[in-house]
Design an enzyme around this catalytic site. Sequence first.
Site, PDB file in Angstrom:
ATOM      1  N   ASP A  32      -0.533 -56.992 137.392  1.00 21.82           N
ATOM      2  CA  ASP A  32      -1.898 -56.237 137.101  1.00 21.82           C
ATOM      3  C   ASP A  32      -2.411 -57.263 135.990  1.00 21.82           C
ATOM      4  O   ASP A  32      -3.611 -57.614 135.811  1.00 21.82           O
ATOM      5  CB  ASP A  32      -1.755 -55.054 136.336  1.00 21.82           C
ATOM      6  N   PHE A  35      -3.957 -60.381 137.595  1.00 21.51           N
ATOM      7  CA  PHE A  35      -5.204 -60.179 137.943  1.00 21.51           C
ATOM      8  C   PHE A  35      -6.281 -60.123 136.918  1.00 21.51           C
ATOM      9  O   PHE A  35      -7.296 -60.544 137.423  1.00 21.51           O
ATOM     10  CB  PHE A  35      -4.920 -58.615 138.773  1.00 21.51           C
ATOM     11  N   ASP A  36      -5.931 -59.490 135.770  1.00 20.75           N
ATOM     12  CA  ASP A  36      -6.906 -59.227 134.891  1.00 20.75           C
ATOM     13  C   ASP A  36      -7.169 -60.738 134.420  1.00 20.75           C
ATOM     14  O   ASP A  36      -8.512 -60.693 133.825  1.00 20.75           O
ATOM     15  CB  ASP A  36      -6.435 -58.378 133.724  1.00 20.75           C
ATOM     16  N   SER A  81     -24.389 -32.117 157.998  1.00 21.14           N
ATOM     17  CA  SER A  81     -23.187 -31.544 157.640  1.00 21.14           C
ATOM     18  C   SER A  81     -22.520 -30.872 158.696  1.00 21.14           C
ATOM     19  O   SER A  81     -23.224 -30.893 159.874  1.00 21.14           O
ATOM     20  CB  SER A  81     -23.337 -30.421 156.459  1.00 21.14           C
ATOM     21  N   LEU A  82     -21.257 -30.226 158.553  1.00 19.16           N
ATOM     22  CA  LEU A  82     -20.687 -29.436 159.711  1.00 19.16           C
ATOM     23  C   LEU A  82     -20.681 -27.878 159.492  1.00 19.16           C
ATOM     24  O   LEU A  82     -20.878 -27.542 158.831  1.00 19.16           O
ATOM     25  CB  LEU A  82     -19.325 -30.134 159.471  1.00 19.16           C
ATOM     26  N   GLU A 111      -8.836 -34.818 161.208  1.00 19.23           N
ATOM     27  CA  GLU A 111      -8.844 -35.559 159.797  1.00 19.23           C
ATOM     28  C   GLU A 111      -8.800 -34.545 158.456  1.00 19.23           C
ATOM     29  O   GLU A 111      -9.297 -33.406 158.701  1.00 19.23           O
ATOM     30  CB  GLU A 111     -10.151 -36.291 159.552  1.00 19.23           C
ATOM     31  N   LYS A 113     -10.529 -33.037 155.157  1.00 16.27           N
ATOM     32  CA  LYS A 113     -11.725 -32.743 154.753  1.00 16.27           C
ATOM     33  C   LYS A 113     -11.933 -33.030 153.377  1.00 16.27           C
ATOM     34  O   LYS A 113     -11.395 -31.963 152.653  1.00 16.27           O
ATOM     35  CB  LYS A 113     -12.460 -31.273 155.093  1.00 16.27           C
ATOM     36  N   ASP A 115     -12.908 -33.149 149.583  1.00 14.46           N
ATOM     37  CA  ASP A 115     -13.955 -32.540 148.922  1.00 14.46           C
ATOM     38  C   ASP A 115     -14.494 -33.286 147.663  1.00 14.46           C
ATOM     39  O   ASP A 115     -13.868 -33.125 146.333  1.00 14.46           O
ATOM     40  CB  ASP A 115     -13.139 -31.222 148.414  1.00 14.46           C
ATOM     41  N   GLU A 171     -16.605 -40.395 151.971  1.00 18.39           N
ATOM     42  CA  GLU A 171     -16.357 -39.392 150.793  1.00 18.39           C
ATOM     43  C   GLU A 171     -16.069 -40.008 149.522  1.00 18.39           C
ATOM     44  O   GLU A 171     -15.222 -40.772 149.320  1.00 18.39           O
ATOM     45  CB  GLU A 171     -15.542 -38.283 151.212  1.00 18.39           C
ATOM     46  N   TYR A 224     -16.329 -42.022 159.262  1.00 19.49           N
ATOM     47  CA  TYR A 224     -17.335 -42.157 160.163  1.00 19.49           C
ATOM     48  C   TYR A 224     -18.280 -43.413 160.333  1.00 19.49           C
ATOM     49  O   TYR A 224     -18.323 -43.929 159.278  1.00 19.49           O
ATOM     50  CB  TYR A 224     -18.639 -40.989 160.467  1.00 19.49           C
ATOM     51  N   LYS A 286     -12.999 -33.291 165.374  1.00 18.32           N
ATOM     52  CA  LYS A 286     -13.838 -34.083 165.907  1.00 18.32           C
ATOM     53  C   LYS A 286     -13.484 -34.461 167.486  1.00 18.32           C
ATOM     54  O   LYS A 286     -12.354 -34.743 167.637  1.00 18.32           O
ATOM     55  CB  LYS A 286     -14.262 -35.546 165.488  1.00 18.32           C
ATOM     56  N   LYS A 310     -11.870 -24.558 157.191  1.00 16.63           N
ATOM     57  CA  LYS A 310     -11.849 -24.453 155.573  1.00 16.63           C
ATOM     58  C   LYS A 310     -10.306 -23.798 155.494  1.00 16.63           C
ATOM     59  O   LYS A 310     -10.064 -22.841 155.755  1.00 16.63           O
ATOM     60  CB  LYS A 310     -12.986 -23.688 155.107  1.00 16.63           C
ATOM     61  N   CYS A 404      -6.294  -6.758 116.356  1.00 10.43           N
ATOM     62  CA  CYS A 404      -6.678  -8.219 116.457  1.00 10.43           C
ATOM     63  C   CYS A 404      -5.405  -8.950 116.241  1.00 10.43           C
ATOM     64  O   CYS A 404      -4.919  -8.880 115.170  1.00 10.43           O
ATOM     65  CB  CYS A 404      -7.875  -8.506 115.448  1.00 10.43           C
ATOM     66  N   CYS A 407      -6.318 -10.957 112.559  1.00 13.36           N
ATOM     67  CA  CYS A 407      -6.320 -10.466 111.236  1.00 13.36           C
ATOM     68  C   CYS A 407      -6.108  -8.819 111.406  1.00 13.36           C
ATOM     69  O   CYS A 407      -6.133  -8.320 110.262  1.00 13.36           O
ATOM     70  CB  CYS A 407      -7.817 -10.457 111.004  1.00 13.36           C
ATOM     71  N   CYS A 422     -13.106  -8.024 118.147  1.00 11.52           N
ATOM     72  CA  CYS A 422     -12.538  -7.441 116.484  1.00 11.52           C
ATOM     73  C   CYS A 422     -13.932  -7.595 115.793  1.00 11.52           C
ATOM     74  O   CYS A 422     -14.763  -8.500 115.680  1.00 11.52           O
ATOM     75  CB  CYS A 422     -11.764  -8.683 116.174  1.00 11.52           C
ATOM     76  N   CYS A 428     -12.263 -12.647 109.824  1.00  6.79           N
ATOM     77  CA  CYS A 428     -11.184 -13.036 110.739  1.00  6.79           C
ATOM     78  C   CYS A 428     -11.149 -14.408 111.165  1.00  6.79           C
ATOM     79  O   CYS A 428     -12.233 -15.009 111.583  1.00  6.79           O
ATOM     80  CB  CYS A 428     -11.632 -12.278 111.993  1.00  6.79           C
TER      81      CYS A 428
HETATM   82  S1  IVH Z   1     -17.851 -35.982 159.514  1.00  9.91           S
HETATM   83  C1  IVH Z   1     -21.695 -35.795 161.497  1.00  9.91           C
HETATM   84  N1  IVH Z   1     -15.405 -36.185 158.407  1.00  9.91           N
HETATM   85  O1  IVH Z   1     -17.888 -32.637 154.634  1.00  9.91           O
HETATM   86  C2  IVH Z   1     -20.485 -35.339 160.646  1.00  9.91           C
HETATM   87  N2  IVH Z   1     -17.204 -35.275 156.872  1.00  9.91           N
HETATM   88  O2  IVH Z   1     -19.687 -30.622 155.936  1.00  9.91           O
HETATM   89  C3  IVH Z   1     -20.381 -36.189 159.653  1.00  9.91           C
HETATM   90  N3  IVH Z   1     -16.466 -34.428 154.770  1.00  9.91           N
HETATM   91  O3  IVH Z   1     -20.878 -34.200 154.822  1.00  9.91           O
HETATM   92  C4  IVH Z   1     -19.192 -35.650 158.825  1.00  9.91           C
HETATM   93  N4  IVH Z   1     -14.365 -35.463 155.081  1.00  9.91           N
HETATM   94  O4  IVH Z   1     -19.468 -35.020 153.018  1.00  9.91           O
HETATM   95  C5  IVH Z   1     -16.630 -35.714 158.162  1.00  9.91           C
HETATM   96  N5  IVH Z   1     -13.008 -36.427 157.450  1.00  9.91           N
HETATM   97  C6  IVH Z   1     -14.475 -36.038 157.214  1.00  9.91           C
HETATM   98  C7  IVH Z   1     -14.823 -35.281 156.156  1.00  9.91           C
HETATM   99  C8  IVH Z   1     -16.246 -35.077 156.085  1.00  9.91           C
HETATM  100  C9  IVH Z   1     -15.122 -34.813 154.183  1.00  9.91           C
HETATM  101  C10 IVH Z   1     -17.428 -34.034 154.189  1.00  9.91           C
HETATM  102  C11 IVH Z   1     -18.861 -34.779 154.375  1.00  9.91           C
HETATM  103  C12 IVH Z   1     -19.755 -34.083 155.132  1.00  9.91           C
HETATM  104  C13 IVH Z   1     -19.201 -32.615 155.011  1.00  9.91           C
HETATM  105  C14 IVH Z   1     -19.481 -31.858 156.220  1.00  9.91           C
END
Ligand code: IVH
Length: 666
Positions: A32, A35-36, A81-82, A111, A113, A115, A171, A224, A286, A310, A404, A407, A422, A428
């Site tokens: 490291d 590298f620095d 989103s999903l 995969e 998910k 967060d 993400e 993706y 998927k 979930k 309390c 006190c 209290c 106090c």
């Molecule tokens: S696929 C059109 N894969 O979860 C499909 N999303 O509710 C695009 N996320 O907006 C999403 N891990 O922010 C996908 N392995 C994963 C993910 C993932 C987290 C998030 C992402 C997305 C939200 C979907």
Amino acid sequence: MDQIRQQIEALREQLHEHNYNYYVLSQPQISDQEFDRLMAELIRLEAQYPEYADPNSPSVRVGSDINKSFNQVAHRYPMLSLQNTYSEGEVSEFYNRVKKSLNEDFEIVCELKYDGTSISLIYEEGKLTRAVTRGDGQKGDDVTDNVRTIRNIPLILRGPEVPSYLEMRGEILMPWNSFDELNRERAAQEEPLFANPRNAASGTLKLQDSRVVASRRLQSFVYYMLGESLPTESHYENMTLARGWGLNVSSAMQRCQTLEEVFDYLRFWDRERRHLPVTTDGVVIKVDSLVQQRNLGYTSKFPRWAIAYKFNPEQAETTLESVSWQVGRTGAVTPVANLEPVLLSGTTVKRASLYNEDAIHALDLHIGDKVYVEKGGEIIPKITGVDKDARFMLGDKVTFTRNCPACGSLLTRNEDEAVHYCPNSAGCPPQIKGRIEHFVTRKAMDITIGPETISLLYDKGMISDAADLYSLQFNDLAVLERWGETSARNLLQSIEQSKSVPYERVLHALGIRYVGETVARKLAHAFPHIEMLMSATVEELTAVEEIGGRIAQSVTAYFSSADSLLFVDRLRKAGLQFTLSEETLADRTDKLSGLTIVISGTFALHSRDEYKKMILQHGGNNSGSVSKKTDYILAGENMGPAKLEKATKLGVKVIDEQTFLEMISL
Ligand code: IVH
């Protein structure tokens, strides 16, 4: 000159290579420190020869303090989103839907998910040219400079098959250890804590100073790939290639041939996720083939070729060792469970909130019980249940303390409230210290003094309330143990500076119950001198919009106490502001008079706080929720969908920041 250029380019190449070895291959070839050293050399040369600047130089990881408000950029492909599911039954329905609709063999990719906050990374000719947040799905914020500081996002992709235009969706996450460290620092600075790593990650990405972003150690996962000419027609194959190009693709990605294999994956990761360094809240399932993905298509909101499963919130089992009691500045007494330390989603949990007497009764808690702790979206974990089968000896029943803990006063509980208080607010110690701590916070008087120092000065009898801060003497402070002239001088200077803190914040600092930052601001504008506020009746107070009976009662009760009046008088003699400043008074207009405005979303030109101030400054009323009374919604990015729906239903006008600024400048 050319030689310098070559030297710079050689350094860049080396550093890119070392990043790749470190982040992709996990096989660092140099230390490291080395590298620095290379990085420092590069930064030095780049500073000296700015003509050779390059936005993709590895040195951008260090960040810059150039201030920017984010540009909005339209997504070439919308960011969707999903659909969420919560049971194996629903996953099986998804699987069968796909099967029926495709009517041919297909493969599934599972995969994790992650967060965090979603990001779109655009690579042109292999170079990172843009990074955009999800925004409303159609357009988002250009956060490229901040994203360039994230070390496992390659600035340049390596490999023969990299398409000339590529969008990687992924993400951005803050790992648990960075999150804990950040919150520890914020607690020490008395800054508000982030509720969870997700908020911390998205907050960090929107910071103006990319040097701060660089220091927060964010990470990315990509999941993706989009573009006109992708290398293969398999999602799994494409992601595997992307991994080779240097992008961080999760090693938990797995191809499945049957529904059973999908279930195995769900069950496996539901257990294993607690050992991961980052938060996952589920699994994404998927269809692998891009051809099949296109055939399945999209509903109005989601792809038909993928769903999210979930997990239930994480739980751990541990032993209740004891219960202690905390007294807050308002006198509220809260029970805290002390637990045998246990690992829960990446952090060690030793304490959990028990809320109040009713919660304790509902759980039927006994010391020594095996309890379940859960960490939802909050920082403080909670006890959700007792494993009664694991009781072989019943410990002492946990009962709410009658006195309390600080006190000894007999606690009181109002009939319709769950909280014990209290009543000894004047005598106090934790209440007194808590009030002083509140008084000095950043949003109030902003005096740089931590809880330990307050406690020390209180215990030594040097202060017995916040007003005493203003009579502290240099000679008394400088002789304190582990103090010196510098710390003494700094504290006194900070106290001196607080004398120019505006009236509205002084009002907040007083600590009147229910008078937080926003209420204090409203009161200060409605009653621009403290005398006016002191003599205001409940009727006069409730005539101010959004000031209800509860707040009004609390204000009049405060100013009818001789102790409070004396306290305010001492602060006034010390030189604090108890009148709205001339400037604020002079700049007041009634351009927004009679208008109720709700603020929603995040903004590019001013902060939400600044907009709140502007609304009041111009005679308007700022309200937190949309109702029939709302005239306008001042909407930024990411306005809550619930608000938008309600606004549309009620026909409330939605305006953007530009329009708002025009309204008050005309
Ligand atoms: S696929 C059109 N894969 O979860 C499909 N999303 O509710 C695009 N996320 O907006 C999403 N891990 O922010 C996908 N392995 C994963 C993910 C993932 C987290 C998030 C992402 C997305 C939200 C979907």
